[in-house]
Design a protein around this motif. Structure first.
Motif, PDB file in Angstrom:
ATOM      1  N   ARG A  73     -57.843   4.699 -25.819  1.00 41.21           N
ATOM      2  CA  ARG A  73     -57.408   6.091 -25.997  1.00 41.21           C
ATOM      3  C   ARG A  73     -58.512   7.058 -25.585  1.00 41.21           C
ATOM      4  NH1 ARG A  73     -57.907   8.954 -30.504  1.00 41.21           N
ATOM      5  NH2 ARG A  73     -58.291   7.084 -31.706  1.00 41.21           N
ATOM      6  N   GLU A  74     -59.756   6.751 -25.956  1.00 41.31           N
ATOM      7  CA  GLU A  74     -60.870   7.626 -25.595  1.00 41.31           C
ATOM      8  C   GLU A  74     -61.114   7.624 -24.087  1.00 41.31           C
ATOM      9  OE1 GLU A  74     -63.377   7.165 -29.792  1.00 41.31           O
ATOM     10  OE2 GLU A  74     -64.017   6.116 -27.994  1.00 41.31           O
ATOM     11  N   ALA A  75     -60.669   6.570 -23.400  1.00 41.32           N
ATOM     12  CA  ALA A  75     -60.813   6.510 -21.946  1.00 41.32           C
ATOM     13  C   ALA A  75     -59.628   7.174 -21.241  1.00 41.32           C
ATOM     14  CB  ALA A  75     -60.947   5.061 -21.488  1.00 41.32           C
ATOM     15  N   GLY A  76     -58.656   7.656 -21.999  1.00 37.42           N
ATOM     16  CA  GLY A  76     -57.506   8.315 -21.386  1.00 37.42           C
ATOM     17  C   GLY A  76     -56.503   7.347 -20.809  1.00 37.42           C
ATOM     18  N   LEU A  77     -56.522   6.109 -21.268  1.00 43.13           N
ATOM     19  CA  LEU A  77     -55.623   5.105 -20.714  1.00 43.13           C
ATOM     20  C   LEU A  77     -54.364   4.922 -21.556  1.00 43.13           C
ATOM     21  CD1 LEU A  77     -58.290   2.488 -19.600  1.00 43.13           C
ATOM     22  CD2 LEU A  77     -56.875   3.902 -18.123  1.00 43.13           C
ATOM     23  N   VAL A  78     -54.419   5.263 -22.837  1.00 46.81           N
ATOM     24  CA  VAL A  78     -53.236   5.170 -23.693  1.00 46.81           C
ATOM     25  C   VAL A  78     -53.146   6.430 -24.553  1.00 46.81           C
ATOM     26  CG1 VAL A  78     -53.392   2.642 -23.790  1.00 46.81           C
ATOM     27  CG2 VAL A  78     -54.380   4.026 -25.622  1.00 46.81           C
ATOM     28  N   THR A  79     -51.952   6.677 -25.039  1.00 48.56           N
ATOM     29  CA  THR A  79     -51.737   7.762 -25.996  1.00 48.56           C
ATOM     30  C   THR A  79     -51.119   7.176 -27.248  1.00 48.56           C
ATOM     31  OG1 THR A  79     -49.564   8.201 -25.068  1.00 48.56           O
ATOM     32  CG2 THR A  79     -51.397   9.501 -24.220  1.00 48.56           C
ATOM     33  N   VAL A  80     -51.304   7.869 -28.372  1.00 48.97           N
ATOM     34  CA  VAL A  80     -50.788   7.382 -29.641  1.00 48.97           C
ATOM     35  C   VAL A  80     -49.940   8.478 -30.270  1.00 48.97           C
ATOM     36  CG1 VAL A  80     -52.863   8.141 -30.867  1.00 48.97           C
ATOM     37  CG2 VAL A  80     -51.372   6.413 -31.885  1.00 48.97           C
TER      38      VAL A  80
END
Lengths: 114, 114
Positions: A73-80
């Motif tokens: 998430r911090e890498a911008g690869l997933v959202t929650v």
DNA sequence: CAGTTGTATCGATGTTCGTCAATGCACGGG
DNA sequence: CCCGTGCATTGACGAACATCGATACAACTG
């Protein structure tokens, strides 16, 4: 450090359009088998998936899965998105493009386009 | 592990065209600031560069540079050619494409093409 | 309000990794 | 033939990391 080993001196080569640290951050997020397995699962489904389902498909415990999802998430690869008790994770367009590009580069016989 | 958190069961998702471990290996080679600096230097120049020149442009010693060049070579990102006393390293087409693709993904506003 | 379930966080641990100093090795020059 | 130079390898050390058990937190349920 001989004088005639290379034809010319190398300038600073700061012609990079993207800062090196940005690429390193993205590569570090992808540089783990568990994280890439989670990201592959999320990219294969248009539907967001909750943590409990992801845990069943990787050989690590639930705290470790949460840890990796945080990094992704911090890498911008997933959202929650939290709905009630559950947390639903989904792959971002960046994740889909990165996996698509890397997969293409590793299958194609290196056709030099640049 | 509730029964109604996700709409359907997740299959094995082995639809990946490229094995996960292959992408992880490539990402791990890129996941270091020194290695990416070396690779950026090599991609900016069409001429191969010797180790002594590369050492002057990164803030680490010569053994460390040799160590990183070995990792980059094992990942298929650079090639080495020995001429006399010197060893000349050059970026492969794979390295140029990877850096080009990642740079484009990180600058463009995530245009979902896949 | 107590109990249960899903998820995140904390501490600890074993491993991997980046770095350096020291050394080895191949090559060329006197 | 010996020495200097460029590069690779080794061993050691400290930092970062992946993992787990335990725990904390949030939300639904009875």
């Amino acid at each position: 450090m001989g004088a005639q080993c290379c034809p010319m001196d190398t300038p600073d080569a700061t012609t990079a359009t993207v800062p090196v640290s940005r690429i390193v951050s993205l590569a570090r997020a992808l540089a783990d088998e568990t994280r890439l397995a989670l990201l592959t699962l999320l990219t294969c489904y248009q539907q967001p998936l909750c943590v409990c389902h992801l845990v069943e498909h990787v050989p690590v415990g639930q705290p470790t899965v949460s840890h990796h999802l945080r990094i992704l998430r911090e890498a911008g690869l997933v959202t929650v998105e939290r709905r009630g008790t559950w947390a639903y994770y989904a792959a971002t367009p960046l994740a889909r493009q990165v996996l698509d590009d890397l997969g293409r580069l590793l299958t194609e016989p290196a056709t030099a386009s640049a």
